[in-house]
Design a protein around this motif. Structure first.
Motif, mmCIF file in Angstrom:
data_model
loop_
_atom_site.group_PDB
_atom_site.id
_atom_site.type_symbol
_atom_site.label_atom_id
_atom_site.label_comp_id
_atom_site.label_asym_id
_atom_site.label_seq_id
_atom_site.Cartn_x
_atom_site.Cartn_y
_atom_site.Cartn_z
ATOM 1 N N GLN A 283 7.774 5.642 6.313
ATOM 2 C CA GLN A 283 8.148 7.051 6.263
ATOM 3 C C GLN A 283 9.483 7.285 6.953
ATOM 4 O O GLN A 283 9.675 6.885 8.095
ATOM 5 N N GLY A 284 10.373 7.954 6.233
ATOM 6 C CA GLY A 284 11.678 8.260 6.777
ATOM 7 C C GLY A 284 11.691 9.573 7.530
ATOM 8 O O GLY A 284 10.690 10.287 7.628
ATOM 9 N N ASP A 285 12.867 9.943 8.022
ATOM 10 C CA ASP A 285 12.991 11.113 8.886
ATOM 11 C C ASP A 285 12.836 12.427 8.127
ATOM 12 O O ASP A 285 12.344 13.409 8.692
ATOM 13 N N ALA A 286 13.271 12.481 6.870
ATOM 14 C CA ALA A 286 13.270 13.761 6.149
ATOM 15 C C ALA A 286 11.862 14.311 5.989
ATOM 16 O O ALA A 286 11.566 15.446 6.379
ATOM 17 N N LEU A 287 10.972 13.513 5.400
ATOM 18 C CA LEU A 287 9.596 13.969 5.216
ATOM 19 C C LEU A 287 8.899 14.149 6.564
ATOM 20 O O LEU A 287 8.112 15.082 6.753
ATOM 21 N N ALA A 288 9.192 13.262 7.519
ATOM 22 C CA ALA A 288 8.577 13.366 8.841
ATOM 23 C C ALA A 288 8.931 14.696 9.509
ATOM 24 O O ALA A 288 8.092 15.318 10.160
ATOM 25 N N VAL B 192 4.942 20.978 0.351
ATOM 26 C CA VAL B 192 5.206 19.814 -0.516
ATOM 27 C C VAL B 192 4.333 19.976 -1.766
ATOM 28 O O VAL B 192 3.336 19.269 -1.951
ATOM 29 N N PRO B 193 4.679 20.918 -2.636
ATOM 30 C CA PRO B 193 3.783 21.274 -3.744
ATOM 31 C C PRO B 193 3.551 20.162 -4.761
ATOM 32 O O PRO B 193 2.542 20.177 -5.473
ATOM 33 N N ASP B 194 4.454 19.191 -4.841
ATOM 34 C CA ASP B 194 4.298 18.112 -5.819
ATOM 35 C C ASP B 194 3.426 16.972 -5.322
ATOM 36 O O ASP B 194 3.145 16.037 -6.075
ATOM 37 N N ARG C 95 0.801 -1.221 0.000
ATOM 38 C CA ARG C 95 0.000 0.000 0.000
ATOM 39 C C ARG C 95 0.833 1.269 0.000
ATOM 40 O O ARG C 95 0.298 2.354 -0.192
ATOM 41 N N ALA C 96 2.127 1.141 0.278
ATOM 42 C CA ALA C 96 2.968 2.334 0.326
ATOM 43 C C ALA C 96 3.059 2.951 -1.057
ATOM 44 O O ALA C 96 3.192 2.246 -2.060
ATOM 45 N N PRO C 97 2.969 4.278 -1.168
ATOM 46 C CA PRO C 97 3.069 4.916 -2.476
ATOM 47 C C PRO C 97 4.446 4.706 -3.082
ATOM 48 O O PRO C 97 5.454 4.747 -2.385
ATOM 49 N N ARG C 98 4.493 4.444 -4.362
ATOM 50 C CA ARG C 98 5.770 4.199 -5.040
ATOM 51 C C ARG C 98 6.494 5.488 -5.386
ATOM 52 O O ARG C 98 7.638 5.511 -5.752
ATOM 53 N N THR C 99 5.791 6.615 -5.346
ATOM 54 C CA THR C 99 6.424 7.907 -5.586
ATOM 55 C C THR C 99 5.973 8.845 -4.483
ATOM 56 O O THR C 99 5.127 8.519 -3.662
ATOM 57 N N SER C 100 6.527 10.039 -4.479
ATOM 58 C CA SER C 100 6.170 11.024 -3.466
ATOM 59 C C SER C 100 4.941 11.827 -3.867
ATOM 60 O O SER C 100 4.651 12.859 -3.282
ATOM 61 N N SER C 101 4.173 11.378 -4.901
ATOM 62 C CA SER C 101 3.063 12.169 -5.426
ATOM 63 C C SER C 101 1.815 12.067 -4.570
ATOM 64 O O SER C 101 0.876 12.832 -4.759
ATOM 65 N N VAL C 102 1.759 11.104 -3.637
ATOM 66 C CA VAL C 102 0.587 10.946 -2.787
ATOM 67 C C VAL C 102 1.020 10.991 -1.319
ATOM 68 O O VAL C 102 1.946 10.309 -0.915
ATOM 69 N N LEU D 173 -7.286 21.195 13.066
ATOM 70 C CA LEU D 173 -5.855 21.030 12.850
ATOM 71 C C LEU D 173 -5.552 20.277 11.560
ATOM 72 O O LEU D 173 -4.606 20.615 10.845
ATOM 73 N N LEU D 174 -6.349 19.264 11.234
ATOM 74 C CA LEU D 174 -6.084 18.483 10.025
ATOM 75 C C LEU D 174 -6.212 19.360 8.788
ATOM 76 O O LEU D 174 -5.350 19.330 7.899
ATOM 77 N N GLY D 175 -7.276 20.146 8.705
ATOM 78 C CA GLY D 175 -7.444 21.033 7.560
ATOM 79 C C GLY D 175 -6.331 22.051 7.450
ATOM 80 O O GLY D 175 -5.842 22.353 6.348
ATOM 81 N N ALA D 176 -5.900 22.594 8.589
ATOM 82 C CA ALA D 176 -4.817 23.574 8.580
ATOM 83 C C ALA D 176 -3.508 22.948 8.116
ATOM 84 O O ALA D 176 -2.712 23.576 7.414
ATOM 85 N N LEU D 177 -3.277 21.685 8.491
ATOM 86 C CA LEU D 177 -2.058 21.005 8.049
ATOM 87 C C LEU D 177 -2.097 20.767 6.544
ATOM 88 O O LEU D 177 -1.084 20.960 5.847
ATOM 89 N N VAL D 178 -3.238 20.335 6.021
ATOM 90 C CA VAL D 178 -3.363 20.136 4.574
ATOM 91 C C VAL D 178 -3.054 21.437 3.838
ATOM 92 O O VAL D 178 -2.346 21.457 2.827
ATOM 93 N N ASP D 179 -3.568 22.550 4.350
ATOM 94 C CA ASP D 179 -3.335 23.853 3.727
ATOM 95 C C ASP D 179 -1.852 24.183 3.691
ATOM 96 O O ASP D 179 -1.319 24.643 2.677
ATOM 97 N N ARG D 180 -1.142 23.936 4.775
ATOM 98 C CA ARG D 180 0.280 24.259 4.825
ATOM 99 C C ARG D 180 1.095 23.331 3.932
ATOM 100 O O ARG D 180 2.065 23.748 3.300
#
Length: 321
Positions: free
Chosen positions: A279-284, A118-120, A89-96, A106-113
């Protein structure tokens, strides 16, 4: 007959139940069918696994050996299935980027940020009242990150491989109708609400117990608690049926005000969870930083919360002699 995993589960079920009758009920089988299956398993293994008696079954020496192996094999197979599910189930690219969270701003505010950070990435969300369900979705690889929370210092939802990091800690406020007799007060003592009926959103943590304990310390037992969704909770407060409990970041709502409680008897800890495999440390690090900024933005939009924070940053000067 070749031994299969279902046979090991049957052996474990019989041992746990202590009798064929109870094990048959737990497994959803008729007792004669379970007895026949056990005999086939015992023939395949070369001896009796249980001794039958008037008061149930007792494990034989061979049964102990087999049970010892099941305690290793069954968890290992379960872990293998979970790892495979996470990988599949893990995404094969960073697109999702798949986010989960309990209901709230808080969830909506995080999606907005994240739209800027992470524009891509295409962001999808999943909401649940249950922190345990969010933990399960993380463990199964069906979510990349989850915003959940715990009451006070309670432990976060547990699952192997999950990491939870603190986003922020909020006081728990009360929600009153704008026309409530105490609405004009800047802060309320919990004991002043001893005669109220209460409403809160559901959850599977310890908040209900902590709230009851806080009321007991204030000298009363809550008359009634309605557990309902946010819309119904707001309605119950607006019409004066109940006083609501809410996180301090609850957004401004017509006909409703939020107020802090003296002494802050209850707190809520916002957490960001992830699985170390998916999930690795960079994106986290990026998502955690954005979650903390999202929380700060949500808090800044609450007049009652900003007043509460300001009072603690800027204590009143000492009285002049």
């Amino acid at each position: 007959m070749e031994l299969e995993l279902r046979h090991l589960k049957t052996i474990r079920a019989i041992a746990d139940a202590g009798s064929l009758t109870r094990a048959a009920t737990d497994l959803g089988l008729a007792q004669p069918a379970l007895s026949a299956q056990l005999k086939r398993i015992e023939r395949a293994l070369g001896g009796a696994l249980f001794e039958r008696g008037r008061h149930g079954v007792r494990v034989t020496a061979l049964g102990e050996l087999v049970l010892e192996r099941t305690r290793v094999v069954l968890p290992a197979v379960t872990e293998l299935q979970q790892e495979a599910a996470r990988f599949a189930r893990a995404p094969r690219t960073s697109s999702v980027l798949r986010l989960g969270g309990t209901h709230g701003p808080l969830l909506g505010a995080l999606v907005d940020r994240l739209a800027d950070a992470v524009p891509d990435a295409r962001v999808s969300t999943c909401t649940s009242w249950s922190e345990r369900e969010l933990a399960r979705l993380l463990a199964e690889g069906r979510l990349d990150f989850a915003l959940a929370g715990t009451c006070g210092s309670a432990d976060p939802p547990g699952a192997a491989g999950l990491v939870w990091q603190e986003v922020a800690v909020d006081p728990v406020f009360v929600m009153l109708a704008a026309g409530h007799p105490l609405a004009g007060r800047a802060e309320l003592d919990l004991a002043e609400l001893a005669d109220a009926e209460w409403a809160c959103v559901p959850g599977d943590g310890c908040f209900g117990d902590c709230f009851t304990a806080a009321c007991a310390r204030a000298g009363f037992t809550p008359r009634r608690m309605y557990e309902t969704d946010t819309a119904a909770l707001v309605h119950l407060v607006q019409v004066g049926r109940a006083v609501g409990t809410c996180r301090a970041t609850f957004p401004t709502t017509p006909g409703v005000i939020t107020r802090p409680l003296t002494g802050t008897p209850l707190t809520w800890r916002h957490l960001l969870g992830r699985h170390t495999v998916t999930q690795g440390d960079a994106l986290a690090t990026t998502v955690l930083a954005q979650a903390r900024m999202a929380h700060a933005g949500v808090a800044a939009r609450s007049d009652s919360y900003t007043a509460w924070l300001s009072a603690r940053r800027d204590p009143a000067p000492p009285a002049l002699p």
